[in-house]
Design a protein around this motif. Structure first.
Motif, mmCIF file in Angstrom:
data_model
loop_
_atom_site.group_PDB
_atom_site.id
_atom_site.type_symbol
_atom_site.label_atom_id
_atom_site.label_comp_id
_atom_site.label_asym_id
_atom_site.label_seq_id
_atom_site.Cartn_x
_atom_site.Cartn_y
_atom_site.Cartn_z
ATOM 1 N N LEU A 111 48.676 37.445 38.095
ATOM 2 C CA LEU A 111 47.717 37.615 39.183
ATOM 3 C C LEU A 111 47.186 36.253 39.591
ATOM 4 O O LEU A 111 46.478 35.591 38.826
ATOM 5 C CB LEU A 111 46.561 38.512 38.742
ATOM 6 N N ALA A 112 47.520 35.810 40.797
ATOM 7 C CA ALA A 112 47.094 34.508 41.307
ATOM 8 C C ALA A 112 45.942 34.715 42.290
ATOM 9 O O ALA A 112 46.087 35.407 43.293
ATOM 10 C CB ALA A 112 48.250 33.794 41.996
ATOM 11 N N PHE A 113 44.808 34.100 41.976
ATOM 12 C CA PHE A 113 43.610 34.198 42.807
ATOM 13 C C PHE A 113 43.456 32.932 43.628
ATOM 14 O O PHE A 113 43.638 31.829 43.118
ATOM 15 C CB PHE A 113 42.369 34.377 41.932
ATOM 16 N N THR A 114 43.090 33.091 44.897
ATOM 17 C CA THR A 114 42.835 31.960 45.786
ATOM 18 C C THR A 114 41.367 31.994 46.179
ATOM 19 O O THR A 114 40.843 33.041 46.554
ATOM 20 C CB THR A 114 43.707 32.043 47.053
ATOM 21 N N THR A 115 40.705 30.833 46.079
ATOM 22 C CA THR A 115 39.286 30.756 46.430
ATOM 23 C C THR A 115 39.111 30.412 47.901
ATOM 24 O O THR A 115 40.055 30.008 48.584
ATOM 25 C CB THR A 115 38.554 29.692 45.583
ATOM 26 N N LYS A 116 37.883 30.527 48.335
ATOM 27 C CA LYS A 116 37.498 30.211 49.719
ATOM 28 C C LYS A 116 37.820 28.761 50.085
ATOM 29 O O LYS A 116 38.036 28.447 51.247
ATOM 30 C CB LYS A 116 35.991 30.462 49.846
ATOM 31 N N VAL A 117 37.846 27.857 49.078
ATOM 32 C CA VAL A 117 38.139 26.446 49.354
ATOM 33 C C VAL A 117 39.584 26.079 49.039
ATOM 34 O O VAL A 117 39.955 24.910 49.063
ATOM 35 C CB VAL A 117 37.164 25.492 48.609
ATOM 36 N N GLY A 118 40.418 27.096 48.722
ATOM 37 C CA GLY A 118 41.844 26.845 48.551
ATOM 38 C C GLY A 118 42.320 26.603 47.126
ATOM 39 O O GLY A 118 43.509 26.364 46.918
ATOM 40 N N ASP A 119 41.444 26.648 46.130
ATOM 41 C CA ASP A 119 41.898 26.535 44.744
ATOM 42 C C ASP A 119 42.667 27.794 44.373
ATOM 43 O O ASP A 119 42.346 28.891 44.837
ATOM 44 C CB ASP A 119 40.711 26.398 43.784
ATOM 45 N N VAL A 120 43.673 27.641 43.508
ATOM 46 C CA VAL A 120 44.454 28.779 43.030
ATOM 47 C C VAL A 120 44.445 28.763 41.512
ATOM 48 O O VAL A 120 44.639 27.717 40.890
ATOM 49 C CB VAL A 120 45.908 28.726 43.557
ATOM 50 N N ALA A 121 44.193 29.938 40.915
ATOM 51 C CA ALA A 121 44.215 30.085 39.465
ATOM 52 C C ALA A 121 44.918 31.385 39.121
ATOM 53 O O ALA A 121 44.661 32.416 39.733
ATOM 54 C CB ALA A 121 42.802 30.084 38.889
ATOM 55 N N GLU A 170 44.165 50.833 25.303
ATOM 56 C CA GLU A 170 43.249 50.853 24.162
ATOM 57 C C GLU A 170 41.811 51.211 24.554
ATOM 58 O O GLU A 170 40.854 50.547 24.163
ATOM 59 C CB GLU A 170 43.292 49.521 23.417
ATOM 60 N N GLY A 171 41.669 52.269 25.351
ATOM 61 C CA GLY A 171 40.343 52.758 25.712
ATOM 62 C C GLY A 171 39.687 52.051 26.889
ATOM 63 O O GLY A 171 38.535 52.332 27.219
ATOM 64 N N TRP A 172 40.411 51.136 27.507
ATOM 65 C CA TRP A 172 39.871 50.401 28.649
ATOM 66 C C TRP A 172 40.780 50.571 29.856
ATOM 67 O O TRP A 172 41.987 50.759 29.722
ATOM 68 C CB TRP A 172 39.770 48.904 28.330
ATOM 69 N N PHE A 173 40.171 50.464 31.044
ATOM 70 C CA PHE A 173 40.916 50.397 32.293
ATOM 71 C C PHE A 173 40.833 48.945 32.746
ATOM 72 O O PHE A 173 39.743 48.367 32.814
ATOM 73 C CB PHE A 173 40.289 51.318 33.342
ATOM 74 N N GLY A 174 41.993 48.337 33.028
ATOM 75 C CA GLY A 174 41.991 46.935 33.429
ATOM 76 C C GLY A 174 43.328 46.517 33.990
ATOM 77 O O GLY A 174 44.142 47.361 34.392
ATOM 78 N N VAL A 175 43.567 45.223 33.987
ATOM 79 C CA VAL A 175 44.791 44.662 34.564
ATOM 80 C C VAL A 175 45.448 43.698 33.580
ATOM 81 O O VAL A 175 44.784 43.083 32.740
ATOM 82 C CB VAL A 175 44.511 43.929 35.895
ATOM 83 N N TRP A 176 46.759 43.578 33.720
ATOM 84 C CA TRP A 176 47.533 42.612 32.940
ATOM 85 C C TRP A 176 47.819 41.385 33.798
ATOM 86 O O TRP A 176 48.072 41.494 34.996
ATOM 87 C CB TRP A 176 48.868 43.208 32.505
ATOM 88 N N SER A 177 47.803 40.229 33.167
ATOM 89 C CA SER A 177 48.252 38.994 33.806
ATOM 90 C C SER A 177 48.625 38.009 32.712
ATOM 91 O O SER A 177 47.862 37.814 31.755
ATOM 92 C CB SER A 177 47.156 38.398 34.697
ATOM 93 N N GLU A 178 49.807 37.429 32.833
ATOM 94 C CA GLU A 178 50.277 36.426 31.865
ATOM 95 C C GLU A 178 50.218 36.967 30.425
ATOM 96 O O GLU A 178 49.741 36.276 29.524
ATOM 97 C CB GLU A 178 49.455 35.142 31.981
ATOM 98 N N GLN A 179 50.666 38.215 30.251
ATOM 99 C CA GLN A 179 50.725 38.860 28.927
ATOM 100 C C GLN A 179 49.356 39.142 28.308
ATOM 101 O O GLN A 179 49.251 39.424 27.130
ATOM 102 C CB GLN A 179 51.548 38.008 27.938
ATOM 103 N N ARG A 180 48.308 39.061 29.109
ATOM 104 C CA ARG A 180 46.970 39.315 28.582
ATOM 105 C C ARG A 180 46.317 40.442 29.369
ATOM 106 O O ARG A 180 46.440 40.492 30.593
ATOM 107 C CB ARG A 180 46.132 38.043 28.683
ATOM 108 N N PHE A 181 45.625 41.307 28.659
ATOM 109 C CA PHE A 181 44.941 42.431 29.293
ATOM 110 C C PHE A 181 43.489 42.062 29.539
ATOM 111 O O PHE A 181 42.800 41.560 28.647
ATOM 112 C CB PHE A 181 45.003 43.676 28.396
ATOM 113 N N PHE A 182 43.024 42.305 30.760
ATOM 114 C CA PHE A 182 41.642 42.027 31.136
ATOM 115 C C PHE A 182 40.942 43.347 31.444
ATOM 116 O O PHE A 182 41.243 43.996 32.445
ATOM 117 C CB PHE A 182 41.579 41.092 32.345
ATOM 118 N N PRO A 183 40.015 43.774 30.570
ATOM 119 C CA PRO A 183 39.325 45.041 30.796
ATOM 120 C C PRO A 183 38.342 44.942 31.958
ATOM 121 O O PRO A 183 37.639 43.948 32.108
ATOM 122 C CB PRO A 183 38.593 45.286 29.474
#
Length: 192
Positions: A111-121, A170-183
């Protein structure tokens, strides 16, 4: 005492100083430890608007330049150049994530996020996602670390896209990105 002349902070002085040291990419603010020169009446509002003396800074290039020299130290925000460090006020998070792009599937999704000033993470171990629930309204406030501890609040449309991509684990609803689960929310707390 050094022979360095004291600097009176100003937005123009900051801009000139950083332009003089500008190289390709982000400036190495983590290497700069200049003396504190005082606070400057620059504010980043919750909606990501930068202002100086109560007036919005409307030049995108100036906002982008200032955002590139932003530093977080001991819970306080500073604009830092090789010769000066000035305190500013940040109402919530210094950045706003205005878009998210997904590539891949399942645990291999990125999941690639882009900020209002153009940074990407890309969300992952170095760029975690977290959600704070307002205790009164139960309204979620999602964030992602962009760089060096600086976070972006994820805007509503991007958060809704995350919810559409979400899965239970594991009891949470969330998203995967880069092999990591974010609840995002406990599975049991999801509305029917």
């Amino acid at each position: 005492m050094s022979g360095q002349k004291p600097v009176k902070p100003s937005p123009d002085g900051l801009a000139a100083s950083i332009k003089a040291t500008k190289t390709k990419g982000l400036p190495p603010v983590h290497l700069w430890n200049p003396p504190f020169c005082g606070d400057l009446d620059i504010r980043i509002a919750k909606d990501g608007t930068w202002s100086y003396l109560g007036s919005p800074i409307t030049r995108f290039e100036l906002v982008k330049l200032f955002s590139s020299i932003l530093k977080l130290e001991d819970g306080k925000y500073y604009l830092v150049t090789p010769v000066e460090k000035v305190g500013i006020t940040v109402e919530d998070a210094p950045f706003i994530a205005v878009d998210v792009d997904a590539s891949g599937e399942g645990q291999a999704q990125a999941l690639a996020f882009t900020t209002k000033v153009g940074d990407v993470a890309v969300a992952g171990p170095d760029h975690p996602i977290r959600v704070i629930m307002d205790p009164q309204t139960q309204e979620p406030s999602p964030y992602i670390v962009i760089r060096d501890g600086l976070e972006a609040r994820i805007d509503r449309k991007s958060f809704y896209r995350l919810v559409e991509m979400g899965t239970h684990h594991e009891g949470w609803f969330g998203v995967w990105s880069e092999q990591r689960f974010f609840p995002l929310i406990k599975s049991e707390d999801l509305p029917d």
